[in-house]
Write a protein that holds these residues in place. Structure first.
Motif, PDB file in Angstrom:
ATOM      1  N   LEU A  58      -2.184  -4.156  15.934  1.00 29.19           N
ATOM      2  CA  LEU A  58      -1.708  -4.707  14.664  1.00 29.19           C
ATOM      3  C   LEU A  58      -1.953  -3.722  13.528  1.00 29.19           C
ATOM      4  O   LEU A  58      -1.085  -3.490  12.676  1.00 29.19           O
ATOM      5  CB  LEU A  58      -2.416  -6.034  14.381  1.00 29.19           C
ATOM      6  N   LEU A  59      -3.141  -3.124  13.550  1.00 32.56           N
ATOM      7  CA  LEU A  59      -3.477  -2.153  12.506  1.00 32.56           C
ATOM      8  C   LEU A  59      -2.528  -0.953  12.568  1.00 32.56           C
ATOM      9  O   LEU A  59      -1.965  -0.530  11.542  1.00 32.56           O
ATOM     10  CB  LEU A  59      -4.926  -1.702  12.685  1.00 32.56           C
ATOM     11  N   TRP A  61       0.433  -0.831  13.933  1.00 27.65           N
ATOM     12  CA  TRP A  61       1.786  -1.285  13.600  1.00 27.65           C
ATOM     13  C   TRP A  61       1.986  -1.285  12.090  1.00 27.65           C
ATOM     14  O   TRP A  61       2.989  -0.785  11.575  1.00 27.65           O
ATOM     15  CB  TRP A  61       2.010  -2.684  14.175  1.00 27.65           C
ATOM     16  N   VAL A  62       0.980  -1.819  11.363  1.00 29.65           N
ATOM     17  CA  VAL A  62       1.090  -1.852   9.903  1.00 29.65           C
ATOM     18  C   VAL A  62       1.149  -0.435   9.342  1.00 29.65           C
ATOM     19  O   VAL A  62       1.999  -0.123   8.501  1.00 29.65           O
ATOM     20  CB  VAL A  62      -0.093  -2.630   9.286  1.00 29.65           C
ATOM     21  N   LEU A 269      -1.103  -7.218  -4.422  1.00 35.96           N
ATOM     22  CA  LEU A 269      -0.397  -7.242  -3.139  1.00 35.96           C
ATOM     23  C   LEU A 269       0.440  -8.519  -3.022  1.00 35.96           C
ATOM     24  O   LEU A 269       1.587  -8.481  -2.587  1.00 35.96           O
ATOM     25  CB  LEU A 269      -1.389  -7.145  -1.989  1.00 35.96           C
ATOM     26  N   TYR A 273       4.411  -8.834  -2.603  1.00 38.69           N
ATOM     27  CA  TYR A 273       5.004  -9.663  -1.554  1.00 38.69           C
ATOM     28  C   TYR A 273       6.090 -10.552  -2.154  1.00 38.69           C
ATOM     29  O   TYR A 273       7.181 -10.696  -1.588  1.00 38.69           O
ATOM     30  CB  TYR A 273       3.900 -10.506  -0.916  1.00 38.69           C
ATOM     31  N   TRP A 282      10.647  -3.430   2.527  1.00 42.20           N
ATOM     32  CA  TRP A 282       9.481  -3.847   3.316  1.00 42.20           C
ATOM     33  C   TRP A 282       8.522  -2.700   3.562  1.00 42.20           C
ATOM     34  O   TRP A 282       7.320  -2.907   3.676  1.00 42.20           O
ATOM     35  CB  TRP A 282       9.929  -4.460   4.638  1.00 42.20           C
ATOM     36  N   LEU A 285       5.921  -2.703   1.046  1.00 45.11           N
ATOM     37  CA  LEU A 285       4.938  -3.776   1.221  1.00 45.11           C
ATOM     38  C   LEU A 285       3.891  -3.384   2.262  1.00 45.11           C
ATOM     39  O   LEU A 285       2.689  -3.601   2.068  1.00 45.11           O
ATOM     40  CB  LEU A 285       5.653  -5.060   1.643  1.00 45.11           C
ATOM     41  N   PHE A 286       4.363  -2.793   3.361  1.00 53.94           N
ATOM     42  CA  PHE A 286       3.410  -2.352   4.379  1.00 53.94           C
ATOM     43  C   PHE A 286       2.473  -1.271   3.826  1.00 53.94           C
ATOM     44  O   PHE A 286       1.285  -1.271   4.115  1.00 53.94           O
ATOM     45  CB  PHE A 286       4.149  -1.845   5.621  1.00 53.94           C
ATOM     46  N   ILE A 289      -0.174  -3.055   2.002  1.00 53.34           N
ATOM     47  CA  ILE A 289      -1.208  -3.610   2.891  1.00 53.34           C
ATOM     48  C   ILE A 289      -2.195  -2.508   3.283  1.00 53.34           C
ATOM     49  O   ILE A 289      -3.411  -2.710   3.263  1.00 53.34           O
ATOM     50  CB  ILE A 289      -0.571  -4.232   4.153  1.00 53.34           C
ATOM     51  N   VAL A 292      -4.666  -1.751   0.599  1.00 54.80           N
ATOM     52  CA  VAL A 292      -5.719  -2.770   0.471  1.00 54.80           C
ATOM     53  C   VAL A 292      -6.737  -2.641   1.600  1.00 54.80           C
ATOM     54  O   VAL A 292      -7.945  -2.777   1.386  1.00 54.80           O
ATOM     55  CB  VAL A 292      -5.095  -4.191   0.475  1.00 54.80           C
ATOM     56  N   VAL A 293      -6.247  -2.367   2.806  1.00 55.00           N
ATOM     57  CA  VAL A 293      -7.084  -2.461   4.004  1.00 55.00           C
ATOM     58  C   VAL A 293      -7.900  -1.198   4.258  1.00 55.00           C
ATOM     59  O   VAL A 293      -9.042  -1.259   4.699  1.00 55.00           O
ATOM     60  CB  VAL A 293      -6.180  -2.787   5.220  1.00 55.00           C
TER      61      VAL A 293
ATOM     62  N   PHE B 128     -13.492  -6.618  13.559  1.00 59.58           N
ATOM     63  CA  PHE B 128     -13.060  -6.037  12.294  1.00 59.58           C
ATOM     64  C   PHE B 128     -12.022  -6.843  11.489  1.00 59.58           C
ATOM     65  O   PHE B 128     -12.048  -6.763  10.267  1.00 59.58           O
ATOM     66  CB  PHE B 128     -12.676  -4.551  12.460  1.00 59.58           C
ATOM     67  N   ILE B 132     -11.485  -7.732   6.835  1.00 61.68           N
ATOM     68  CA  ILE B 132     -10.297  -7.229   6.136  1.00 61.68           C
ATOM     69  C   ILE B 132      -9.755  -8.320   5.224  1.00 61.68           C
ATOM     70  O   ILE B 132      -9.865  -9.502   5.531  1.00 61.68           O
ATOM     71  CB  ILE B 132      -9.248  -6.805   7.179  1.00 61.68           C
ATOM     72  N   ILE B 135      -5.760 -11.785   2.546  1.00 62.87           N
ATOM     73  CA  ILE B 135      -4.414 -11.703   1.975  1.00 62.87           C
ATOM     74  C   ILE B 135      -3.592 -10.687   2.757  1.00 62.87           C
ATOM     75  O   ILE B 135      -2.452 -10.962   3.174  1.00 62.87           O
ATOM     76  CB  ILE B 135      -4.484 -11.278   0.490  1.00 62.87           C
ATOM     77  N   ALA B 136      -4.165  -9.516   2.999  1.00 65.20           N
ATOM     78  CA  ALA B 136      -3.446  -8.478   3.722  1.00 65.20           C
ATOM     79  C   ALA B 136      -3.099  -8.947   5.133  1.00 65.20           C
ATOM     80  O   ALA B 136      -1.971  -8.760   5.613  1.00 65.20           O
ATOM     81  CB  ALA B 136      -4.287  -7.200   3.783  1.00 65.20           C
ATOM     82  N   VAL B 139      -0.296 -11.595   4.991  1.00 66.27           N
ATOM     83  CA  VAL B 139       1.019 -10.993   4.733  1.00 66.27           C
ATOM     84  C   VAL B 139       1.510 -10.272   5.993  1.00 66.27           C
ATOM     85  O   VAL B 139       2.670 -10.437   6.410  1.00 66.27           O
ATOM     86  CB  VAL B 139       0.944 -10.026   3.537  1.00 66.27           C
ATOM     87  N   THR B 255       4.532 -16.667  -1.074  1.00 65.83           N
ATOM     88  CA  THR B 255       3.905 -16.336  -2.339  1.00 65.83           C
ATOM     89  C   THR B 255       3.210 -17.538  -2.943  1.00 65.83           C
ATOM     90  O   THR B 255       2.656 -17.456  -4.022  1.00 65.83           O
ATOM     91  CB  THR B 255       4.944 -15.809  -3.318  1.00 65.83           C
TER      92      THR B 255
END
Lengths: 317, 316
Positions: A58-59, A61-62, A269, A273, A282, A285-286, A289, A292-293, B128, B132, B135-136, B139, B255
């Motif tokens: 998932l990480l 992929w983002v 964020l 969105y 998109w 947006l990724f 993310i 933020v992460v 992990f 995190i 929100i992230a 989404v 949202t």
């Protein structure tokens, strides 16, 4: 029913490191072969690995999608990015509020975490050394705060902060809602931090203070010169946990902050969105993310063991 | 150990004027050290919590509006509000259904990992998502599970079209959210339980193996009793934290202007009747009543849990 055994290798020590280290594998290793034949293990171990891989996937992929062109993400979901052009990142940083959100979050989180530690460490020290009934009572009061959800506090806080800002605007012509947010972050973080640090100070030997007192150290000096450096691992752990939880906090920011240039990062964020659903960029947006992460992932890779120890220390007592 | 006991005893002695210079000194710094933290905590946390209880008996739209006493109206309204009841039921579903899922999985993984190679790596990777930004994650999952998103596209690509559903439709969204919560949270409880299990001396397991115990018996007669105190603390933590879950669900539902009723919990609903949504309705008295309900729920569940899980401590 009480089972009492002599000479257990690990006594109920306060040392989190001792808890975190696994028991010696030596004598049991040899039997692993037989154990692994059970159907529970045959199925369970691969499933756990699949779960862990999913998290990594998932990480990745983002992160990969953050380098892709916006509209393709849904038309061709399996395509890898064609280039590592950071355009999405620069766009997300500049055109939306992510850039200012990042700075706001850094400043608010750093200020709040510093204040919380500065307030909690002395309090936790005397509470852990307290010889009075009042210190027990005060410790209890802080612990009780961990059970009170923000939802039970937030409405009066919202109105008070509105009043403060109106008053400050009327009198001085200036107020910043980020200060309100900072104040509430400090207050709401105190219970857990005081609790964690009290536990930590309690594990420090008392003899050192006696020695310092014999040498003519005042209590304040003893705290600053002897105890504080000893408590450094605990304080570092508490700071990391504070930074992570404040970095991710969103409810209070949503309630208290209304102007977009004052948004914190998660709030920005969410804003991104909201607009992406109309612009369908998109990729941006990724990228948001990832912005933020990534700091938290970096902290986790860097100080992961500390985080794990801190959580078990905080919860294990 | 004996030093520790001696210290505890000394700490608990009520009146003591004979503990020398150190004790006197420490009494002198007690107030200046505790007061700043305590004052901030009381003024900005406990005071608003108390005021919340008062406001829950008022009709009030915030600054500039005069409070009108409403008696029990807000609470009576809760009883007849269908949306609130859905939210309440959803919160309970998270506490119990997700809770059971998380603890069963966390225990299974803890037991599995006891002798698996790479247990630390696995633990790190499972944990992990918990730190995190929810929100992230919300989404990202929302995009992953979108009607044409990665998950559905993958399912169609391997011919499992029947499994590709609209994960985020009002009918499905809460189920998806619950699975998401279990996924994000389990790693944290694995860490807690593992810390407890690691304290169990290995000769207990060796002994039970000699007696011919199977995996389940070892879990039931060794692991569970010897980690009971950790489990009970973890359960209390779960109750407190699960009722507070907000960000994850909020990000999941888009949202947040008007999330489907089926996905709302107490936290979301309180946010929507106070300052949230496109046109905030500022029903502050009503929102405070919801806050009070949440505190009562936490206190009640924690008290029940502590009573149900009370056992004599096993020393080992």
């Amino acid at each position: 029913m009480t089972i009492k055994l002599p000479d257990s290798p690990i006594t109920d020590s306060e040392d989190a490191a001792a808890r975190a280290t696994p028991p010696p594998h030596g004598p049991t290793r040899s039997r692993c072969g037989r154990r692994s034949s059970g159907p529970f293990r045959m199925l369970g171990v691969p499933l756990t690995w699949i779960w862990a891989c999913f998290n990594v996937f998932l990480l990745l992929w983002v992160i990969l999608t953050a380098f892709r062109n916006g509209s393709e993400i849904f038309t061709d979901p399996f395509q890898l990015p064609r280039s590592l052009d950071p355009k999405n990142f620069t766009d997300a940083w500049n055109s939306s509020d992510l850039g200012s959100g990042f700075m706001n979050s850094v400043v608010i989180v750093a200020a709040a975490a510093t204040t919380v530690i500065a307030l909690s460490a002395p309090a936790a020290y005397v509470l852990s050394r307290g010889q009075r009934r009042s210190s027990e009572l005060i410790t209890m009061a802080f612990v009780a705060g961990m059970g009170i959800p923000m939802q039970a506090v937030i409405i009066p806080v919202f109105v008070w902060m509105q009043n403060i800002s109106t008053y400050m605007y009327d009198t001085f012509g200036w107020w910043d809602e980020r200060i309100s947010l900072y104040l509430i972050y400090v207050a709401s973080s105190l219970p857990f931090t005081v609790y964690l640090l009290t536990g930590f100070f309690r594990s420090l030997p008392r003899e050192l203070e006696e020695a310092a007192a014999l040498d003519g150290c005042s209590s304040f000096r003893t705290f600053r010169v002897v105890m504080l450096p000893l408590a450094r691992p605990g304080i570092v752990t508490a700071t990391i946990l504070l930074v992570i939880s404040l970095w991710n906090e969103t409810l209070l920011a949503l309630v208290l902050i209304t102007e977009t240039d004052k948004y914190t990062l998660p709030q920005a964020l969410l804003g991104l969105y909201g607009t992406m659903q109309y612009t369908s960029n998109w990729g941006g947006l990724f990228a948001g993310i990832v912005i933020v992460v990534l700091p938290i992932i970096a902290v986790y890779i860097w100080l992961g063991r500390r985080i794990v120890e801190g959580l078990t220390l905080g919860a294990g007592k | 150990m004996s030093v520790h006991t001696a210290l505890t005893r000394r700490r608990q002695r009520p009146n003591h004027r004979d503990d020398g210079a150190l004790g006197r000194q420490q009494r002198r710094i007690f107030l200046p050290f505790v007061a700043p933290a305590l004052l901030v905590y009381l003024a900005l946390f406990i005071a608003p919590a108390t005021v919340s209880v008062y406001v829950s008996f008022q009709r009030w739209r915030g600054a500039g509006d005069r409070m009108e006493p409403a008696g029990l109206d807000n609470y009576r309204r809760l009883l007849h509000d269908d949306v609130f009841q859905t939210a309440f039921a959803n919160t309970l579903k998270i506490v119990f259904l997700c809770g059971i899922g998380i603890f069963v999985l966390a225990f299974a993984i803890t037991v599995l990992l006891r002798h698996t190679r790479g247990r630390k790596t696995l633990r790190t990777l499972l944990f992990f998502p918990h730190i995190i930004s929810p929100i992230a994650i919300g989404v990202a999952l929302g995009l992953l599970l979108a009607p044409d998103g990665f998950v559905n596209a993958s399912l169609r690509a391997v011919g499992l079209d029947a499994l590709a559903t609209n994960w985020l439709s009002p009918d499905n969204i809460f189920r998806t959210i619950m699975i998401g919560i279990v996924w994000v949270t389990t790693g944290f409880y694995v860490i807690l339980l593992m810390a407890g299990v690691d304290r169990i001396p290995p000769y207990f397991y060796e002994d039970s193996e000699l007696a011919g115990a199977n995996e389940f018996q070892k879990f039931w007669y060794v692991t569970l009793p010897l980690t009971w105190d950790v489990v009970s603390v973890a359960a209390v933590l779960w109750v407190i934290n699960s009722i507070k879950i907000f960000e994850f669900i909020y990000a999941f539902t888009g949202t947040g202007d008007a999330p489907p009723v089926s996905s709302r919990t107490l936290t979301i609903q309180q946010f929507l009747v106070s300052t949230g949504g496109r046109n905030p309705s500022y029903e502050l008295g009503y929102a405070c009543a919801m806050g009070v309900v949440m505190v009562v729920l936490i206190v009640l569940l924690v008290a029940l849990l502590r009573r149900a899980m009370r056992r004599d401590a096993i020393q080992f």
